[in-house]
Write an enzyme that holds these catalytic residues in place. Structure first.
Site, mmCIF file in Angstrom:
data_model
loop_
_atom_site.group_PDB
_atom_site.id
_atom_site.type_symbol
_atom_site.label_atom_id
_atom_site.label_comp_id
_atom_site.label_asym_id
_atom_site.label_seq_id
_atom_site.Cartn_x
_atom_site.Cartn_y
_atom_site.Cartn_z
ATOM 1 N N TYR A 1 -4.468 3.894 6.108
ATOM 2 C CA TYR A 1 -5.006 3.084 7.218
ATOM 3 C C TYR A 1 -6.304 3.684 7.749
ATOM 4 O O TYR A 1 -7.252 2.975 8.059
ATOM 5 C CB TYR A 1 -3.985 2.971 8.361
ATOM 6 C CG TYR A 1 -2.797 2.129 8.016
ATOM 7 C CD1 TYR A 1 -2.853 0.737 8.123
ATOM 8 C CD2 TYR A 1 -1.620 2.697 7.559
ATOM 9 C CE1 TYR A 1 -1.775 -0.045 7.789
ATOM 10 C CE2 TYR A 1 -0.525 1.920 7.216
ATOM 11 C CZ TYR A 1 -0.614 0.545 7.333
ATOM 12 O OH TYR A 1 0.453 -0.231 6.995
ATOM 13 N N LYS B 1 0.837 -1.192 0.000
ATOM 14 C CA LYS B 1 0.000 0.000 0.000
ATOM 15 C C LYS B 1 0.874 1.245 0.000
ATOM 16 O O LYS B 1 1.983 1.159 0.502
ATOM 17 C CB LYS B 1 -0.966 0.032 1.181
ATOM 18 C CG LYS B 1 -0.406 -0.277 2.564
ATOM 19 C CD LYS B 1 0.710 0.498 3.150
ATOM 20 C CE LYS B 1 0.600 1.968 3.402
ATOM 21 N NZ LYS B 1 1.819 2.533 4.055
HETATM 22 P P1 NDP Z 1 12.354 1.840 2.607
HETATM 23 O O1 NDP Z 1 12.863 3.168 2.193
HETATM 24 O O2 NDP Z 1 12.765 1.319 3.922
HETATM 25 O O3 NDP Z 1 12.763 0.747 1.513
HETATM 26 C C1 NDP Z 1 12.453 0.900 0.158
HETATM 27 C C2 NDP Z 1 13.422 0.067 -0.663
HETATM 28 O O4 NDP Z 1 13.083 0.254 -2.033
HETATM 29 C C3 NDP Z 1 14.873 0.524 -0.557
HETATM 30 O O5 NDP Z 1 15.545 -0.077 0.532
HETATM 31 C C4 NDP Z 1 15.445 0.078 -1.876
HETATM 32 O O6 NDP Z 1 15.751 -1.308 -1.788
HETATM 33 C C5 NDP Z 1 14.257 0.187 -2.826
HETATM 34 N N1 NDP Z 1 14.360 1.355 -3.701
HETATM 35 C C6 NDP Z 1 14.459 1.305 -5.049
HETATM 36 N N2 NDP Z 1 14.538 2.541 -5.563
HETATM 37 C C7 NDP Z 1 14.491 3.393 -4.524
HETATM 38 C C8 NDP Z 1 14.572 4.815 -4.420
HETATM 39 N N3 NDP Z 1 14.679 5.605 -5.515
HETATM 40 N N4 NDP Z 1 14.520 5.372 -3.205
HETATM 41 C C9 NDP Z 1 14.390 4.622 -2.096
HETATM 42 N N5 NDP Z 1 14.316 3.263 -2.126
HETATM 43 C C10 NDP Z 1 14.380 2.655 -3.335
HETATM 44 O O7 NDP Z 1 10.754 1.880 2.492
HETATM 45 P P2 NDP Z 1 9.728 0.905 3.182
HETATM 46 O O8 NDP Z 1 10.257 -0.480 3.110
HETATM 47 O O9 NDP Z 1 9.345 1.427 4.507
HETATM 48 O O10 NDP Z 1 8.442 1.061 2.222
HETATM 49 C C11 NDP Z 1 8.318 0.346 1.011
HETATM 50 C C12 NDP Z 1 6.836 0.191 0.666
HETATM 51 O O11 NDP Z 1 6.227 -0.580 1.687
HETATM 52 C C13 NDP Z 1 6.081 1.509 0.611
HETATM 53 O O12 NDP Z 1 5.151 1.467 -0.436
HETATM 54 C C14 NDP Z 1 5.360 1.584 1.938
HETATM 55 O O13 NDP Z 1 4.137 2.294 1.871
HETATM 56 C C15 NDP Z 1 5.104 0.110 2.227
HETATM 57 N N6 NDP Z 1 5.058 -0.176 3.672
HETATM 58 C C16 NDP Z 1 4.002 -0.895 4.139
HETATM 59 C C17 NDP Z 1 3.899 -1.180 5.465
HETATM 60 C C18 NDP Z 1 2.759 -1.987 5.973
HETATM 61 O O14 NDP Z 1 2.613 -2.121 7.192
HETATM 62 N N7 NDP Z 1 1.936 -2.570 5.099
HETATM 63 C C19 NDP Z 1 4.899 -0.709 6.438
HETATM 64 C C20 NDP Z 1 6.014 -0.014 5.824
HETATM 65 C C21 NDP Z 1 6.054 0.248 4.491
HETATM 66 P P3 NDP Z 1 17.116 -1.902 -2.378
HETATM 67 O O15 NDP Z 1 18.224 -1.209 -1.630
HETATM 68 O O16 NDP Z 1 17.014 -3.341 -2.107
HETATM 69 O O17 NDP Z 1 17.114 -1.555 -3.842
#
Ligand code: NDP
Length: 368
Positions: A213, A128
Site C-alpha cells: 500500500y 495483492k
Molecule cells: P486468510 O488466512 O484469512 O484466508 C486465506 C484462505 O486461503 C484460507 O481461509 C483458506 O481458505 C485458503 N488457504 C489455502 N491454503 C492455505 C494455507 N496453506 N494456509 C492458509 N490458508 C490457505 O487470508 P486473507 O483472506 O486475509 O488473505 C488472502 C489474500 O488476500 C492475501 O494475498 C492477502 O494479501 C489478500 N488481502 C487483500 C486485502 C485487500 O484489502 N486487498 C485485505 C486482506 C487480504 P479455505 O479454507 O477456503 O481453503
C-alpha cells in the site's frame, strides 16, 4: 498538453466503472466470479460485496474446507456443481457460469492458481501482492496472454474515492510541484502461527502485505516511476513472530523529477497514512487506505481544510473493483490495474529487499 500514465488510469476508472451508458448498451448478464480461498478477505469482505455490484455475481466457490464451501454455497444459492476443492479446481473450465476467478489465497499460491485459471479459460482477478517474485509475475502475465484472458490485481485503492480524489488534486497541481511523499502502513500481527509470518506462504513480511500500500501510494501520488531505492530493515529476530519474515522495513524512493518518497511498513504497530508535500501545499490522508472511514486534508495558503471527495460511481471500492474487472472482460479493455502494474511493484519490492540485505542503494532499470 501531456498526460501521465496514471492520469489516463484515473479517467479510465471514472469512465469504465461508472459507465451506465456502456452498461445499457451491452446485454446485461452479470459476469460470474469464482472465489478461491474462503478466508478473511475472500469470504468476509469480498463475497458480501456482490450485493453492491451491477455487473458481477458470485458463481462458484473454491475451498479446502468442504463443509465451509457447502455452507457458503447454500447461503448464496449456488448449485453443488459450483463448489470446488483445490484438487477439482481445474474442472472449472467446464462451468459456463464462471467467467472470472478471484484468487484470495496466501501470496505464494497466487501464481499457481492464476495460471491454472487462465489455462481453464477463465479471466483472473488476483489479490495483492501479485505473487512472491518477479519471475512468478511474469509467468502469470504470460499464461493469461497465451490464453487470451484478462488479468487484474486487487489494488482496491484505485476505486476508493479518497485515494482517487487525492490523485486528482495532486495531478491538478493543488499542492504545487511534488517534492515529497510519505506513506506508512502497518498493523499489530499478534498470532505467530498465521501464514503471513511463514515465508513459504507469504514470500516476506510486512512489506509483502502492508508495504504494498505504501509503495502503491508513492507511485500513484507522484504519478512517476522510481529510479532508485534505499532500504533498511529493523526486525527483532528474538521475537517468535519474526523468525522467518521482517517486521519493520523503511525505504526511500527517488523519482526522475527529484521527488522523494519515504515509505514504511510494519507488523508491530497500527498505521495507515499518506502525505504528499508540494511547493504550494500538502495533501494528507489518515486513515488513508482503510475499507471505510478514510479522511483527507488539503493544506494550502496557510489554511488546512478537510476534503470530502465526491461519491465514487460504485457503491463501494470493492464493488467498483469487481465491476471494473467484469466491464474489462466485456469490453475487451485492459483493467486499469493489470498484471503489469503488479509486476512493476514486485520489481521494486525485490529491489527493496535487496537494498536492505546489501546495505546500498539499488538503481531501478527503465522497465520498472
Ligand atoms: P486468510 O488466512 O484469512 O484466508 C486465506 C484462505 O486461503 C484460507 O481461509 C483458506 O481458505 C485458503 N488457504 C489455502 N491454503 C492455505 C494455507 N496453506 N494456509 C492458509 N490458508 C490457505 O487470508 P486473507 O483472506 O486475509 O488473505 C488472502 C489474500 O488476500 C492475501 O494475498 C492477502 O494479501 C489478500 N488481502 C487483500 C486485502 C485487500 O484489502 N486487498 C485485505 C486482506 C487480504 P479455505 O479454507 O477456503 O481453503
Amino acid at each position: 498538453m501531456e498526460f501521465g500514465r496514471r492520469d489516463i488510469l484515473i479517467s479510465a476508472a471514472s469512465m469504465v466503472v461508472g459507465s451506465s451508458a456502456l452498461a445499457r448498451a451491452t446485454p446485461d448478464r452479470p459476469l460470474g466470479y469464482a472465489i478461491v480461498g474462503l478466508g478473511g478477505y475472500g469470504l468476509k469482505v469480498i463475497i458480501p460485496q456482490f450485493a453492491n455490484c451491477t455487473h458481477s455475481r458470485l458463481a462458484a466457490v473454491v475451498s479446502g474446507d468442504p463443509a465451509k464451501a457447502r455452507r457458503v454455497a447454500a447461503e448464496h444459492g449456488l448449485p453443488e456443481r459450483s463448489i470446488y476443492s483445490y484438487d477439482t479446481f481445474d474442472t472449472i473450465r467446464d462451468n459456463p457460469d464462471v467467467d472470472i476467478v478471484y484468487v484470495c489465497l496466501p501470496n505464494s499460491m497466487h501464481a499457481e492458481y492464476t495460471v491454472r485459471a487462465a489455462r481453464a479459460g477463465k479471466h483472473v482477478l488476483c489479490e495483492k501482492p501479485m505473487a512472491v517474485s518477479v519471475a512468478e509475475c511474469e509467468t502469470m502475465i504470460a499464461a493469461c496472454r497465451a490464453a487470451n484472458r484478462k488479468l487484474m490485481i486487487g489494488y482496491r485503492c484505485h476505486f476508493e474515492p479518497f485515494n482517487l480524489e487525492a490523485m486528482r488534486l495532486a495531478r491538478a497541481g493543488e499542492a504545487g510541484k511534488i517534492r515529497y511523499v510519505r506513506s506508512e502502513h502497518g498493523f499489530v500481527q499478534r498470532d505467530p502461527s498465521v501464514w503471513r509470518l511463514k515465508r513459504a506462504l507469504s514470500g516476506g513480511g510486512s512489506l509483502m502485505d502492508m508495504g504494498v500500500y505504501s509503495l502503491q501510494a508513492a507511485r500513484y501520488m507522484t504519478n512517476e516511476e522510481p529510479i532508485a531505492v534505499t532500504a533498511r530493515e529493523s526486525t527483532d529476530r528474538r521475537d517468535p513472530r519474526f523468525t522467518e519474515v521482517e517486521d519493520i522495513i523503511d525505504w526511500t524512493l527517488e523519482f526522475p523529477s527529484g521527488a522523494i518518497a519515504s515509505c514504511q511498513s510494519m507488523y508491530s504497530a497500527n498505521q495507515n497514512h499518506i502525505l504528499l508535500m508540494g511547493d504550494k501545499g500538502r495533501i494528507e490522508l489518515e486513515p488513508a487506505t482503510r475499507y471505510d472511514g478514510n479522511h483527507m486534508w488539503l493544506g494550502k495558503d496557510g489554511r488546512e481544510r478537510e476534503v470530502t471527495p465526491p461519491p465514487g460511481p460504485a457503491k463501494t471500492q470493492f464493488a467498483g473493483q469487481l465491476d471494473h474487472m467484469a466491464q474489462s472482460v466485456r469490453t475487451g479493455r485492459e483493467p486499469i490495474v493489470s498484471g503489469k502494474e503488479g509486476l512493476r511493484d514486485m520489481r521494486i519490492v525485490e529491489a527493496i529487499y535487496r537494498s536492505a540485505r546489501e546495505g546500498r542503494t539499488i538503481r531501478l532499470d527503465r522497465r520498472t
